[in-house]
Design a protein around this motif. Structure first.
Motif, PDB file in Angstrom:
ATOM      1  N   THR A  24     -52.830  67.389  58.988  1.00 57.07           N
ATOM      2  CA  THR A  24     -52.062  68.238  58.087  1.00 57.07           C
ATOM      3  C   THR A  24     -51.684  69.556  58.739  1.00 57.07           C
ATOM      4  N   TYR A  28     -47.785  70.592  59.412  1.00 61.97           N
ATOM      5  CA  TYR A  28     -47.190  71.813  58.869  1.00 61.97           C
ATOM      6  C   TYR A  28     -46.706  72.729  59.988  1.00 61.97           C
ATOM      7  N   ARG A  35     -44.930  72.217  52.410  1.00 60.17           N
ATOM      8  CA  ARG A  35     -46.050  73.054  51.961  1.00 60.17           C
ATOM      9  C   ARG A  35     -47.240  72.221  51.470  1.00 60.17           C
ATOM     10  N   ALA A  36     -46.993  71.008  51.000  1.00 59.89           N
ATOM     11  CA  ALA A  36     -48.083  70.149  50.523  1.00 59.89           C
ATOM     12  C   ALA A  36     -49.091  69.871  51.641  1.00 59.89           C
ATOM     13  N   ASN A  39     -51.332  72.867  51.864  1.00 66.43           N
ATOM     14  CA  ASN A  39     -52.275  72.867  50.747  1.00 66.43           C
ATOM     15  C   ASN A  39     -53.395  71.852  50.987  1.00 66.43           C
ATOM     16  N   HIS A  41     -54.419  70.850  53.864  1.00 65.36           N
ATOM     17  CA  HIS A  41     -55.197  71.416  54.964  1.00 65.36           C
ATOM     18  C   HIS A  41     -56.223  72.420  54.417  1.00 65.36           C
ATOM     19  N   GLN A  42     -55.792  73.273  53.506  1.00 63.98           N
ATOM     20  CA  GLN A  42     -56.684  74.283  52.929  1.00 63.98           C
ATOM     21  C   GLN A  42     -57.771  73.653  52.062  1.00 63.98           C
ATOM     22  N   ILE A  43     -57.409  72.644  51.296  1.00 63.37           N
ATOM     23  CA  ILE A  43     -58.397  71.964  50.447  1.00 63.37           C
ATOM     24  C   ILE A  43     -59.425  71.246  51.319  1.00 63.37           C
ATOM     25  N   ALA A 101     -55.816  81.779  55.882  1.00 59.34           N
ATOM     26  CA  ALA A 101     -55.161  81.236  54.688  1.00 59.34           C
ATOM     27  C   ALA A 101     -55.129  82.257  53.558  1.00 59.34           C
ATOM     28  N   SER A 106     -49.240  82.558  48.666  1.00 60.78           N
ATOM     29  CA  SER A 106     -49.564  81.407  47.821  1.00 60.78           C
ATOM     30  C   SER A 106     -50.477  80.496  48.629  1.00 60.78           C
ATOM     31  N   ASN A 107     -51.723  80.362  48.170  1.00 63.95           N
ATOM     32  CA  ASN A 107     -52.658  79.498  48.884  1.00 63.95           C
ATOM     33  C   ASN A 107     -53.431  78.643  47.899  1.00 63.95           C
ATOM     34  N   SER A 108     -54.203  77.708  48.427  1.00 66.08           N
ATOM     35  CA  SER A 108     -54.998  76.791  47.601  1.00 66.08           C
ATOM     36  C   SER A 108     -56.485  77.097  47.710  1.00 66.08           C
TER      37      SER A 108
END
Length: 175
Positions: A24, A28, A35-36, A39, A41-43, A101, A106-108
């Motif tokens: 991911t 990106y 952007r998904a 997201n 990647h952050q999760i 991040a 806008s982040n997750s």
């Protein structure tokens, strides 16, 4: 003695999460996904933080399995250094990634760090370190994989079976 089933799950879950983050993150970074991917990647990174914390805790509470075969001192030293490097790099990787991040508008993230800090010179420096650490992690992973394959294919000892759900078949006794 083997690692506990929980430790084996943590090991393979760590590997899976790192591969998800690799895919991911690269998708990106090189505009192969939207952007998904970031997201996801952050999760995955947040899940990795939890798994690493559980994994380190489990490792501190339970000793390393003893192999039936005595390895040379240089092998034990190298294995210890690689494992220490893997853990240290993974921990540094998730910390630098989390701060980086947090700088996004806008982040997750569940609890992002202070955006002023994340966007400061220090935050930018941590982002640079995060990008650099992927190569360090890849190097340690390569050494780890090479060692595992050496034990499995060349030494043919029980070291590899310590991190699997099946045990190595016992050799029949000489009669």
């Amino acid at each position: 003695m083997k690692y506990s089933k929980t430790q084996v799950v943590y090991h393979w879950l760590t590997a899976a999460l790192i591969f998800v983050m690799l895919g991911t993150g690269l998708a990106y970074r090189f505009d192969l996904a939207d952007r998904a991917a970031l997201n996801a990647h952050q999760i995955a990174g947040q899940l990795l933080i939890v798994v690493l914390a559980l994994r380190v805790g489990a490792r501190l509470m339970r000793r390393r399995p003893v192999t039936r075969h005595q390895h040379a001192a240089w092998e034990r030293l190298l294995a210890g250094a690689v494992h220490f490097g893997l853990y240290g790099t993974m921990i540094a990787f998730v910390i630098t990634g989390y701060v980086s991040a947090s700088a996004l508008s806008s982040n997750s993230l569940i609890a992002p760090v202070d955006i002023t800090f994340a966007r400061s010179d220090t935050g930018e420096w941590l982002l640079d370190i995060h990008y650099m650490l992927k190569w360090v992690l890849l190097g340690f992973f390569g050494l780890h994989l090479a060692g595992a394959l050496k034990h499995l294919l060349i030494d043919r000892d029980d070291s590899f079976s310590h991190m699997t759900f099946t045990s190595k078949k016992q050799e029949p006794p000489n009669a």
